[in-house]
Motif scaffolding. Structure first.
Motif, short mmCIF file in Angstrom:
data_model
loop_
_atom_site.label_atom_id
_atom_site.label_comp_id
_atom_site.label_asym_id
_atom_site.label_seq_id
_atom_site.Cartn_x
_atom_site.Cartn_y
_atom_site.Cartn_z
N ASN A 117 0.81 -1.22 0.00
CA ASN A 117 0.00 0.00 0.00
C ASN A 117 0.84 1.27 0.00
OD1 ASN A 117 -2.41 -1.50 0.02
ND2 ASN A 117 -2.29 -1.70 2.24
N ALA A 118 1.76 1.37 -0.92
CA ALA A 118 2.67 2.52 -0.99
C ALA A 118 1.99 3.73 -1.62
CB ALA A 118 3.91 2.14 -1.80
N TRP A 119 2.39 4.92 -1.13
CA TRP A 119 1.89 6.19 -1.69
C TRP A 119 2.94 7.28 -1.47
CZ3 TRP A 119 0.89 10.20 1.80
CH2 TRP A 119 0.82 9.82 3.16
N PRO A 120 2.97 8.30 -2.33
CA PRO A 120 4.02 9.32 -2.24
C PRO A 120 3.75 10.34 -1.13
CG PRO A 120 2.53 9.85 -4.03
CD PRO A 120 2.08 8.53 -3.47
N THR A 121 4.79 10.65 -0.38
CA THR A 121 4.67 11.69 0.66
C THR A 121 5.46 12.95 0.30
OG1 THR A 121 6.57 10.87 1.90
CG2 THR A 121 4.43 9.98 2.49
N LYS A 122 6.46 12.79 -0.57
CA LYS A 122 7.31 13.95 -0.88
C LYS A 122 7.98 13.73 -2.22
CE LYS A 122 11.37 16.32 1.02
NZ LYS A 122 12.36 16.30 2.11
N ILE A 123 8.05 14.79 -3.00
CA ILE A 123 8.81 14.79 -4.24
C ILE A 123 9.84 15.91 -4.14
CG2 ILE A 123 8.75 15.18 -6.73
CD1 ILE A 123 5.93 14.10 -6.73
N GLU A 124 11.06 15.60 -4.47
CA GLU A 124 12.12 16.60 -4.45
C GLU A 124 12.73 16.66 -5.84
OE1 GLU A 124 16.24 17.19 -2.04
OE2 GLU A 124 14.52 16.46 -0.92
N THR A 125 12.66 17.80 -6.45
CA THR A 125 13.20 17.94 -7.79
C THR A 125 14.66 18.34 -7.72
OG1 THR A 125 12.76 18.89 -9.96
CG2 THR A 125 12.52 20.35 -8.08
N THR A 126 15.31 18.34 -8.83
CA THR A 126 16.74 18.62 -8.89
C THR A 126 17.05 20.09 -8.58
OG1 THR A 126 18.70 18.32 -10.28
CG2 THR A 126 16.72 19.16 -11.36
N ASP A 127 18.25 20.32 -8.11
CA ASP A 127 18.72 21.70 -8.00
C ASP A 127 19.31 22.07 -9.36
OD1 ASP A 127 20.87 19.98 -7.83
OD2 ASP A 127 22.01 21.25 -6.48
N MET A 128 19.32 23.36 -9.64
CA MET A 128 19.81 23.81 -10.95
C MET A 128 20.97 24.78 -10.75
SD MET A 128 16.15 24.17 -12.79
CE MET A 128 14.96 23.54 -11.63
N LYS A 129 22.03 24.55 -11.48
CA LYS A 129 23.22 25.38 -11.39
C LYS A 129 23.68 25.73 -12.79
CE LYS A 129 24.79 23.08 -7.22
NZ LYS A 129 25.82 22.24 -6.63
N SER A 130 23.90 27.00 -13.03
CA SER A 130 24.30 27.43 -14.37
C SER A 130 25.71 26.97 -14.74
CB SER A 130 24.22 28.96 -14.47
OG SER A 130 25.12 29.56 -13.57
N ASP A 131 26.54 26.67 -13.74
CA ASP A 131 27.90 26.21 -14.04
C ASP A 131 28.07 24.73 -13.73
OD1 ASP A 131 27.72 26.37 -11.31
OD2 ASP A 131 29.71 27.26 -11.03
N GLY A 132 26.97 24.02 -13.51
CA GLY A 132 27.05 22.60 -13.17
C GLY A 132 27.21 21.71 -14.39
N ASN A 133 27.62 20.48 -14.12
CA ASN A 133 27.83 19.51 -15.18
C ASN A 133 27.21 18.17 -14.78
OD1 ASN A 133 28.76 18.53 -17.60
ND2 ASN A 133 30.81 18.05 -16.83
N ASP A 134 26.19 18.21 -13.92
CA ASP A 134 25.58 17.00 -13.40
C ASP A 134 24.28 16.68 -14.10
OD1 ASP A 134 27.62 16.97 -11.51
OD2 ASP A 134 26.44 18.07 -10.03
N GLU A 141 9.70 10.24 -2.13
CA GLU A 141 9.67 9.56 -0.85
C GLU A 141 8.32 8.87 -0.72
OE1 GLU A 141 9.82 10.91 3.76
OE2 GLU A 141 11.37 11.74 2.45
N ILE A 142 8.36 7.59 -0.39
CA ILE A 142 7.15 6.78 -0.38
C ILE A 142 6.89 6.22 1.01
CG2 ILE A 142 6.12 4.67 -1.31
CD1 ILE A 142 7.65 5.18 -3.87
N ALA A 143 5.67 6.43 1.50
CA ALA A 143 5.22 5.80 2.74
C ALA A 143 4.56 4.48 2.37
CB ALA A 143 4.23 6.70 3.46
N HIS A 144 4.57 3.55 3.30
CA HIS A 144 3.96 2.23 3.03
C HIS A 144 3.50 1.62 4.34
CE1 HIS A 144 7.62 0.20 4.48
NE2 HIS A 144 8.23 1.25 3.95
#
Length: 152
Positions: A117-134, A141-144
């Motif tokens: 019985n899993a369900w989402p509790t949190k979504i975290e999106t990426t950080d953005m950097k103008s000089d990044g290369n990632d 995050e899933i509760a169950h």
């Protein structure tokens, strides 16, 4: 005489953790990382009044599972995390089974964790950097309601 490894057993080696598969409801999804597959029994401390020992004893209490976090690369036109999260309405959400399989060398499951019985509790999106290369990575995050572990 030292062991040269020529007669080693195939059952005594720890499994590598980099080859795994996640099945979310009926769909197989690719993830970079899965963490939080833990469970604990909360201790209960107790001492009855006429005990000759002047200390408490500890007994196992309620079992508790932590939330599971899964990370994956952000892919153009892929909004499955957000679609599932947006289904939360007034304490209702579609709960699905999530199965994580640790795969062996031949690609078959060695160990299987099933989240009930899993369900989402949190979504975290990426950080953005103008000089990044990632690579852009998002996490969910899933509760169950418990983990079932099986050896294949």
């Amino acid at each position: 005489m030292s062991d040269d490894g020529s007669v080693q057993s195939t059952t005594v080696w720890p499994l590598p953790k980099f080859h795994f598969q996640v099945k979310w409801d009926s769909e197989v999804m690719s993830f970079q990382e899965v963490s939080g597959l833990d469970v604990e029994a909360q201790p209960i401390e107790y001492r009855h009044g006429d005990s000759p020992e002047f200390s408490t004893i500890k007994m196992p209490g309620i079992k508790k599972s932590g939330n599971v976090t899964m990370k994956k690369g952000v892919i153009k036109s892929d909004s499955k995390f957000w679609d599932w999260f947006n289904e939360i309405k007034m304490n209702t959400i579609k709960r699905v089974p999530v199965t994580i399989r640790l795969l062996g060398e031949a690609g078959g499951p060695i160990m299987v964790w099933t989240l009930a019985n899993a369900w989402p509790t949190k979504i975290e999106t990426t950080d953005m950097k103008s000089d990044g290369n990632d690579v852009a990575v998002a996490s969910i995050e899933i509760a169950h309601e418990g983990i079932v572990v099986a050896n294949a």
